[in-house]
Enzyme design. Structure first.
Site, PDB file in Angstrom:
ATOM      1  N   GLU A  72       0.804  -1.225   0.000  1.00  0.00           N
ATOM      2  CA  GLU A  72       0.000   0.000   0.000  1.00  0.00           C
ATOM      3  C   GLU A  72       0.838   1.277   0.000  1.00  0.00           C
ATOM      4  OE1 GLU A  72      -3.865  -2.162   2.088  1.00  0.00           O
ATOM      5  OE2 GLU A  72      -2.827  -0.573   3.185  1.00  0.00           O
ATOM      6  N   GLU A 118      -5.429  -8.006  -1.833  1.00  0.00           N
ATOM      7  CA  GLU A 118      -5.938  -7.992  -0.458  1.00  0.00           C
ATOM      8  C   GLU A 118      -7.328  -7.376  -0.449  1.00  0.00           C
ATOM      9  OE1 GLU A 118      -3.270  -6.578   2.737  1.00  0.00           O
ATOM     10  OE2 GLU A 118      -4.980  -5.460   3.531  1.00  0.00           O
TER      11      GLU A 118
END
Length: 538
Positions: free
Chosen positions: A196, A314
């Site tokens: 991320e 994810e």
């Protein structure tokens, strides 16, 4: 008095019956050519790094579920993973960019994550010892898992301003870790770079120019170290939330065929504390918004990096550890199965669930290791749904009935997934094959009743019409009709571990193919049609 009571009950029953609306609809499945394909091992789940003192909303739902302290010898855990034959396991998460590997020049004291006020996500750096890495790989081998490991992409960098990290990536520790992994003969399916850090980042971000340059360096490391060790793992990036401009630039900067897999993270239900989680899960219009992201992601990869495959790296539905008493209950399977099916239609090859265990969204209970409802949903998908996603034409079907079809897995025919989000509409369905019938386009040109009955069952192929034909149904409901139940029923029978801790057998209802298909309110159903003539599935 007795008469009044009886009258009341009679009127109440009439009211209940009238509240249930039955809608007759038709589905036409096109089995001539899949619209997209998934990997054969589409289902994936994450083992995260979060320690037991990771808390959200005054609740600490992780316990001993970290890659550093999970009980890898627990028999239920082992059997739950083995049930998938080759479950994809991603080792990663928010803290992966603070993990150092106890190998090479960094050999020495190896400490776990600890609370640190000014640390990224409120934690210090943590260390993965090689003894623990050996234990993890022993578990992966025993369970025949396909492993994606998320590498630390912030090593050597520093924070240049709030949330923005710069400086050169120090690849030495990653190099030594990969080299150790190869020396032990451990099979890693793919190496992921960072977590991320794309776009605006979550906690930390890295500019795309620097990240792309680092990917080229990592690609060279992998190519060099794996010259004499096969198979060579895939390179996965960026493991973050979708930012069209950032993702497009990454593919251009990193160059052709350097990135094997582009990964997207998605938490479309919002924060885990949201009191409207269940409402969102049961809102078809809300669920469909994710299709915009899937489509944009697919087009971005297709345009800028057609050599790369697309994964959901994810997704846990609700972020910040998921929704308490929601993400681990039956109702979450409406979201989860819809996401699996929707993503598959947009050329997503792998879908990684957050998490295998830990948080409120674990497929397994973090203390007992027993499966939560979504585990069984994932396993049913894995066993029933093949790699080819098929087009489904809907006739007179309301938005609350979600309909998806795939080539069946390991057998001929097709498998239909029905998700009824309505709390008052029961759908009565006819399933037809586009190869055998012509679609009607308006309600003014309905065929006769007799003609519809004849055509409705012409999809079974070349089998004799005198032969007994059947379909297999897997009807999922919550125990006691309670949507937040942690017990899922399959054809009315609770899905529970056997006395020896084994995963229960999935026994379908075998139904005459000529009988109507009924999908009750707020239920889910997989239906296998073994005699469906689907030339695109051979």
């Amino acid at each position: 008095m007795g008469f009044c009571a009886s009258l009341f009950l009679f009127l109440a029953s009439i009211s209940a019956i009238s509240a249930l609306y039955v809608q007759e609809s038709e589905l036409v499945i096109n089995g001539t050519l899949p619209i997209s394909h998934t990997d054969a091992n589409y289902i994936c789940a994450t083992i995260d790094w979060w320690p037991d003192d990771k808390c959200n909303y005054n609740h600490c739902p992780w316990g001993s579920s970290s890659a550093l302290n999970l009980d890898l010898s627990h028999p239920i855990l082992i059997k739950a993973v083995q049930a998938f034959e080759h479950l994809r396991i991603r080792v990663g998460g928010s803290l992966q960019d603070q993990v150092v590997y106890d190998v090479g020049d960094l050999s020495g004291p190896c400490h776990p994550f600890t609370k640190m006020k000014w640390g990224l996500f409120g934690f210090s750096k943590g260390c993965l010892s090689m003894n623990r890495w050996d234990e993890l790989n022993s578990f992966f081998a025993k369970t025949r898992s396909l492993v994606t490991f998320g590498l630390n992409a912030l090593r050597g960098r520093h924070q240049i301003r709030k949330g923005v990290w710069g400086g050169n990536w120090n690849s030495t520790n990653a190099h030594d870790f990969i080299k150790y992994t190869i020396s032990k003969g451990y099979q890693i399916h793919s190496w992921e770079f960072g977590n991320e850090l794309s776009g605006k980042g979550i906690g930390a971000m890295v500019h795309v120019e620097e990240y792309g340059s680092d990917l080229i360096e990592l690609r060279a490391i992998i190519d060099n170290l794996y010259q004499k060790f096969q198979p060579k793992p895939l390179l996965v990036a960026p493991g973050g939330f979708f930012d069209k401009e950032w993702f497009s630039k990454l593919l251009k900067i990193s160059g052709s065929n350097n990135v094997d897999v582009m990964t997207l993270h998605l938490y479309n239900l919002g924060p885990g504390i949201d009191p409207n989680l269940v409402k969102k899960i049961l809102d078809p219009n809300f669920l469909s918004r994710a299709s915009i992201t899937f489509n944009d992601f697919q087009q971005t990869v297709k345009t800028n990096g057609p050599w790369a495959s697309s994964w959901v790296g994810e997704s846990g539905g609700a972020y910040n550890s998921g929704g308490l008493h929601v993400s681990d209950t039956f109702v979450n399977s409406f979201w989860y199965l819809d996401q699996l099916a929707m993503a598959a239609k947009y050329h997503t090859e792998v879908y990684c669930r957050q998490s295998l265990i830990g948080g409120n969204y674990g497929l397994l209970n973090r203390t007992t290791f027993t499966p939560n409802p979504d585990y069984y949903s994932a396993l049913l998908w894995h066993r029933l749904m093949g790699t080819g996603a098929l087009s489904v034409e809907r006739i007179d079907v309301g938005p609350h009935l979600r309909t998806y079809a795939h080539c069946s897995k390991g057998k001929a025919g097709v498998t239909l997934l029905l998700i009824n989000l309505s709390n008052q509409t029961e759908f009565k369905l006819t399933v037809r094959n586009i190869m055998n019938v012509n679609l009607r386009t308006t309600k003014d040109h309905k065929p006769s009743f007799v003609k519809r009955i004849k055509s409705a069952f012409s999809w079974v192929g070349s089998k004799s019409t005198n032969e007994q034909l059947a379909r297999e149904e897997y009807h999922l409901t919550p125990q006691g009709g309670e949507l937040k139940s942690k017990t899922m029923l399959l054809n009315g029978v609770p899905l529970q571990l056997t006395e020896t801790g084994d995963i229960p057998h999935f026994k379908p209802n075998v139904v005459d193919v000529n009988s109507p298909i009924i999908i009750s309110p707020l239920t889910i159903k997989f239906i296998q049609f073994p005699n469906f003539d689907a030339s695109g599935c051979t």
